[in-house]
Design a protein around this motif. Sequence first.
Motif, short mmCIF file in Angstrom:
data_model
loop_
_atom_site.label_atom_id
_atom_site.label_comp_id
_atom_site.label_asym_id
_atom_site.label_seq_id
_atom_site.Cartn_x
_atom_site.Cartn_y
_atom_site.Cartn_z
N ALA A 137 -12.92 37.47 -34.28
CA ALA A 137 -13.38 37.38 -33.04
C ALA A 137 -13.64 36.28 -32.59
CB ALA A 137 -14.25 38.56 -32.54
N SER A 138 -14.78 35.57 -33.59
CA SER A 138 -15.36 34.28 -33.69
C SER A 138 -14.36 33.15 -33.51
CB SER A 138 -16.33 34.12 -34.62
OG SER A 138 -16.65 32.85 -34.89
N TYR A 139 -13.22 33.27 -34.37
CA TYR A 139 -12.31 32.57 -34.55
C TYR A 139 -11.49 32.26 -33.14
CZ TYR A 139 -7.81 29.90 -35.68
OH TYR A 139 -6.86 29.10 -35.75
N LEU A 140 -11.13 33.39 -32.56
CA LEU A 140 -10.44 33.70 -31.40
C LEU A 140 -11.39 33.04 -30.17
CD1 LEU A 140 -8.57 37.10 -31.76
CD2 LEU A 140 -7.57 34.58 -32.27
N ALA A 141 -12.57 33.41 -30.16
CA ALA A 141 -13.19 33.21 -28.95
C ALA A 141 -13.36 31.70 -28.89
CB ALA A 141 -14.75 33.82 -29.13
N ARG A 142 -13.56 30.80 -30.12
CA ARG A 142 -13.85 29.51 -29.90
C ARG A 142 -12.67 28.88 -29.61
NH1 ARG A 142 -15.19 26.84 -35.57
NH2 ARG A 142 -12.98 27.27 -36.06
N THR A 143 -11.28 29.41 -29.91
CA THR A 143 -9.93 28.67 -29.44
C THR A 143 -9.74 28.84 -27.95
OG1 THR A 143 -9.43 29.04 -31.59
CG2 THR A 143 -7.80 28.30 -30.12
N LEU A 144 -9.98 30.47 -27.68
CA LEU A 144 -9.57 30.93 -26.29
C LEU A 144 -10.46 30.11 -25.29
CD1 LEU A 144 -9.28 34.65 -26.90
CD2 LEU A 144 -7.26 32.90 -26.57
N LYS A 145 -11.83 30.00 -25.40
CA LYS A 145 -12.63 29.32 -24.57
C LYS A 145 -12.20 28.02 -24.23
CE LYS A 145 -16.96 31.97 -25.26
NZ LYS A 145 -18.09 31.93 -26.24
#
Lengths: 246, 197
Positions: B152-160
């Motif tokens: 979730a942390s990895y995806l959140a960083r990229t998606l933002k």
Amino acid sequence: MPLYREQGVVLRTYKLGETDRIIHLLTPGRGKVRAVAKGVRRPGSRFGGRLEPFSHVDLQLYTGRSLDIVSQAELITPFDRVRADFALSACGSTMVEGADRIAQPDERSTELFLLLLDGLRALVTAPEHPSLVLDAYLIRLASAAGYHPALAACASCGRPGHHAVFGISAGGLLCPACAPSGSQPLELAVVELLGGLAGDPWAGLPARLAACPDPHRVRRQAGALVSSYLTYHLGRPLKAWEAVPR
Amino acid sequence: MYEGPIQDLIEEFGRLPGVGPKSAQRLAFHVLTMDAADAERLARALVAVKEKVRFCVRCFNVSEQDECRICRDARRDPSLLCVVEEPRDLMAIEKTGEFRGRYHVLGGAISPIDGVGPDQLRVAELFARLGEEDITEVVLATNPNSEGEATASYLARTLKAMEVAVSRIASGLPVGGDLEYADEVTLGRAFAGRRAL
């Protein structure tokens, strides 16, 4: 079945059956302990989130035939911040993988245990430099495992000084007379950072890095050396190291 | 050691996850006592699941067609996308009846210690969907364990960085549970995620 009580840091977990997990723990008194936590994957489990990787816990276990069984778990430090951030999680995973590889069952591991706790605390307190903390942890892990790199004297002849060639198989820095011909010398800043990673207080590491002329490049070079050194002595690389953002 | 087909069946059952030698033997002897029609239906179901079931080309849920039932359903909200680790997680969310958007199944979670990174999951396909579809919010519904949080942390960083709203499913106390038995992490999260009434 005899009960015993131990503190431990959860190194890793594996799913077992429908709702259980096998937990690898690093304990000061019994080294690496492998235990089953029954029902821990159920949302209403009595262990809840206490037995996640990196958690520092106080446990009551009873001795099983091949695996011990966790009967009670209390959290001492959750280190949940390490789990919540990808970079910290990748660094923390590399730390626990290294400890898992080196620790042995039924062998007192107080030094490894305290080193891991220090490393996890440093990750949480200096989250802007996770890979720097990781490299410091790994070089100290090598020392704790008996592979202390010679950084203040030649690893071969013992001549004092911050020499410029790092011999991985020799076990540290080599003086010009002992270095193999054609060896690529390291920059002084990399040699000094390696010394800092091995011996500086954890809180002083960011300042040590900031004093380097090109911090990003120097850190990458020092990190690559630490990884190669540990890989050589462990026999194979740490899987999680590849995931660490640098 | 039994002979012939019964031993073959015991060995095949024994290869299934969570089935030990004793359970495999019990299952094999149960099949032996079943009606022929029931045994045939079981055999047909096993063959059919391999022949007919595949992954949805869009969300990677299990499906009998190119696109799964949820992706084909025009009544679903196309602006909401829920990211889950496995098709089983998708079904658990569907059972709640609370989510009316679409899904994306990653096929696992990032686990550095097991050598599983974003490249081993359907992360690139997720980012591609954001470019192709009219998605305004991504709900990260990975498991609340260390691998799920890292994912979730990895995806959140990229998606933002892709200018899409990103949310994480809440975590906290299970309904019907007692506060006094809750662990500190779970209770802490329940407080952090408290809502106004």
